[in-house]
Write a protein that holds these residues in place. Sequence first.
Motif, PDB file in Angstrom:
ATOM      1  N   ASP B 534      25.868  33.332  49.086  1.00 12.09           N
ATOM      2  CA  ASP B 534      26.372  34.032  47.910  1.00 12.09           C
ATOM      3  C   ASP B 534      25.279  34.977  47.406  1.00 12.09           C
ATOM      4  N   VAL B 538      28.343  35.563  42.868  1.00 11.68           N
ATOM      5  CA  VAL B 538      29.704  35.629  42.324  1.00 11.68           C
ATOM      6  C   VAL B 538      30.350  34.242  42.353  1.00 11.68           C
ATOM      7  N   ASP B 539      30.117  33.568  43.452  1.00 14.45           N
ATOM      8  CA  ASP B 539      30.735  32.239  43.588  1.00 14.45           C
ATOM      9  C   ASP B 539      30.246  31.308  42.495  1.00 14.45           C
ATOM     10  N   PHE B 541      29.148  32.133  39.701  1.00 11.47           N
ATOM     11  CA  PHE B 541      29.723  32.545  38.424  1.00 11.47           C
ATOM     12  C   PHE B 541      31.136  32.032  38.280  1.00 11.47           C
ATOM     13  N   LEU B 542      31.852  32.118  39.354  1.00 12.89           N
ATOM     14  CA  LEU B 542      33.239  31.667  39.296  1.00 12.89           C
ATOM     15  C   LEU B 542      33.294  30.169  39.091  1.00 12.89           C
ATOM     16  N   ASN B 543      32.419  29.486  39.774  1.00 11.66           N
ATOM     17  CA  ASN B 543      32.394  28.021  39.622  1.00 11.66           C
ATOM     18  C   ASN B 543      32.121  27.649  38.178  1.00 11.66           C
ATOM     19  N   ALA B 545      32.682  29.459  35.668  1.00  7.03           N
ATOM     20  CA  ALA B 545      33.856  29.788  34.858  1.00  7.03           C
ATOM     21  C   ALA B 545      34.908  28.710  34.972  1.00  7.03           C
ATOM     22  N   LYS B 546      35.005  28.173  36.196  1.00 12.51           N
ATOM     23  CA  LYS B 546      36.028  27.131  36.395  1.00 12.51           C
ATOM     24  C   LYS B 546      35.659  25.868  35.631  1.00 12.51           C
TER      25      LYS B 546
END
Lengths: 437, 575
Positions: B534, B538-539, B541-543, B545-546
């Motif tokens: 990564d 981004v990943d 960040f997404l994690n 966010a999740k």
Amino acid sequence: MSVDASLPALDGLLRASGKRTRAVFEASLNDRYGEDDIIARTRLAVKIRDEYAEAKDLPAALQAQQGGVGPARPKQPERKLITGPVADATSRAIATIAPPTERRESTLTSSSTLSKALALHKTQRVTQPTYHPQWKLTRVISGHLGWVRSVAVEPGNQWFATGAGDRVIKIWDLASGELKLSLTGHISSVRGLAVSPRHPYLFSCAEDKMVKCWDLEQNKVIRHYHGHLSGVYALALHPTLDVLVTAGRDSSARVWDMRTRAQIHVLSGHTATVADVKCQDSDPQVITGSMDSTVRLWDLAAGKTMVTLTHHKKSVRALAIHPTEYSFASGSAGGNNIKKWKCPEGTFVFNFSGHNAIVNTMSVNAEGVLFSGGDNGSLWFWDYDTGTAFQNMSDIPQPGSLEAEAGVFCSTFDMTGTRLITGCADKTIKVYAEQAK
Amino acid sequence: MAALAAALPAPVHASVRDADDDDEVPLQLAPKRVIPPYGQRRAWKPTAPEDFGDGGAYPECHVAQYPIDMGRKKTASGNTLALQVDAEGNVRYDAIAQQGHGKNRIIQSQFKDLVPLHKRTDISDDQRDMERPSEDEVQATADRTRAALEKLTNAKIKAAQPKNVPDSRGNSTFIRYTPGQQGDGGSLKQRIIKMTDVIEDPLEPPRFKHKKIPRGPPSPPPPVLRSPPRKATAQEQKEWMIPPCISNWKNNKGFTIPLDKRLAADGRGLQDVHINDNFAKFSEALFIADRHAREEVRQRALMQQKIAQKEKATKEENLRMLAQRAREERAGIAPSAPARPTAAEGKANMAGALGGYGSGSDDSGSEAADSAEDDDAVKVREEMRQEKRREREREMRMSNMGTEQRAKMLARQQNRDISEKIALGLAKPTMSKESMLDARLFNQESLQSSFGDEENYNLYDRPLFHGSSAAAAIYKARGAQGNEDGFGGGTEEGISRALDNDRFGLGVAKHRFEGAADQEVREGPVQFEKDTGDVFGVDEFLNEAKRGTKRGLDERDGGAARKKQQLDRASERDE
């Protein structure tokens, strides 16, 4: 055969018997014949008197009109209606200098009736056509990439200019036919050209609504005459004034001041495209022919129509003013399509009949040769004074072009009048010359 | 007197009237209007204003009366023209054509204008000649025209030039003003007022819109001196008929065009085909050669077929013999010599046939010796009988067989089963499986697998030329060693030539990059691996966010500490 030969000759017998008969009946025959003669004469006289007494004399009005037409006429030297052009130049010059005839009153005001106009058709004044040598194609110049729509000869007779559908004006040497110059600047096909005799200027007009003035010392455009609302189809220079007349698709002719580019007049009145315009030094100074099938003679000073000629049946595409005679000709399509007019008042003179085509162009030279070129490539040469055709031929399209590309768009005689330059639909310029006698 | 006048000839000259000749009063006097006296006005109509004298209407006359034009409708200025006559009293019908035009306008409106000039009678001969005006006249015309045009041109030029240039100073006028009402106690008796023009911007756009003045009525049309246009005849119309343009691609109006017309229109048949003679000869030769070749091939095939047939026949013969022998062996008969079986059989048959009848032709003298032979013969006979019976049974079975079974039987006899053929060694399995398949079918990148879903961002999910030999073909690893082409083929002169060509010393790297030697020599093209790491986070960040953690959340402690510190600092300052 042998039987016939044995018989006596009949002639002698007949003569003998005739003589005898006369001798026998001489006395009585004479008497009777004399009586018969007298009786017959009386009878005839009576009959004539009986039937034609009323018609013996002309009606008073007609007689007054006719005047001395009958017996007195043969004493007078016959006066020709139209005199042919004088042969040598000196006498012509004298003729032009000679004091003018007084101004005639117009035909309208003169008192006349239909019957009078019809009455005396017999007393036609017939003039013999003058001899003109035949014309022959001498040169074909190809160089344009479009229809050659306009041609003009320089006053010095050294070169001539042509304008074509390829938007180029080309200048050619008249003697050799070589290209001297190409002028570009127009953005549509060049429809009219004129070289001024009093300035080093060439004027051109085109379908792009532009009228340009080229300075031939620099070969540049020095003036534009702006104002036409649509394509400009014809152009003429005034011979004595610094005035330029253009006419075009906006059904108007416009008079421009050459130097200041100001538009002096808009000669409006036509209801369709003005196809041709010509200028001369005496009234009517401007003549226009239009697609509304009328010819108008204009009073340049006032900017008004003097006469409208409505004789033509189809659109008038060509006009030609005779250089020395005070008359002009106009040409349209169809039969009886070329008409000659007498000048100041536009009196109809006669028809040049026979050229059954759309007449695209006409030109006259000082010798009285009228040329008319048709849209179908027919070329007619006429005697201008009598209206008789002395030659007709057809334009031969240059090899490689279609049959339909035989067509003449523009023509002009050179300054000497011995050569005829035509612009054709097969993109060539053809030069015709008079054959030596 | 009258008789005398008739007898005398007409006077040559008109008599000249003296100016002072007063006795000749004008003959043409308008008849004086006589007003009939009262009582005699029965048939009288007062029309003119003079009829009324100075008075009013006459009540005894029962007509409309307009004394001093009172009550008369003013229709005089209508568009009706007064009837005009010419000198001979003929009505001038062309007056209407002249109406509205100037005096010097010439209107051609009569029949005589259609008559050619030399046939006209109303024109004198000197009017017929067409002499150009003299130079003086031309000059006069030119001068007149020039004057008229110059006037126009000057006006035009002046109009084009900028006028009314505002004065920058502003022309000011002073006005002494005395108010009329001296109301407020005479504080101001008089004032001096300065009036100045407001300076205008010359470049200001016009404030008022120019309205186009509608064009005036056109001048009356000239009389038309031509015949009206004739209607086009059917023939002419046909000549002018231009067929509608029909596209080969569009037919919006849905015209139906016959096929032959279409073909005619596209000009296909217009050019006649001209074939070169040589082409015909060539095709003829080709045809002959083709036929010849076919004939040869046919002959060869026939020959081969014949050979094959012969071979097959011999092979069949052989097989039959073998089968015979095998049968005989099974039956216990010693296999005879391959050349003799037919003879032995024939003999046996003979013996059998004879034995069946108990022939008495046997030699009695050799009875004892023959007994053994008899046994043998019996055996043989027995054998033959059995064989015969079997054959008969088989025949009977066959005759009793159903049709389909018989067909199968026949088929089997004619065309043996494949297993049988294999057993007999007639049919052989094909040599290899690969040769049966088209090699072109292999190593094809199937479209479906390489183009994935639209949303997948894996343009290069697999290497180009994957698993094929193409990579090897297009890429040649150019190592330093063993590349003969690179060094002029290894020969001395080749190398020297290569060195000459290699002006920039690019052929051989003298100093390699550091660590480049450690790298193993590449055998194929440079290949890239998909970076699964990564890079941009981004990943992660997404994690995050999740998981739902706020960014400031993990810094909460730090923030609190900072606040505390600040508070402390503030308190310190306060102290």
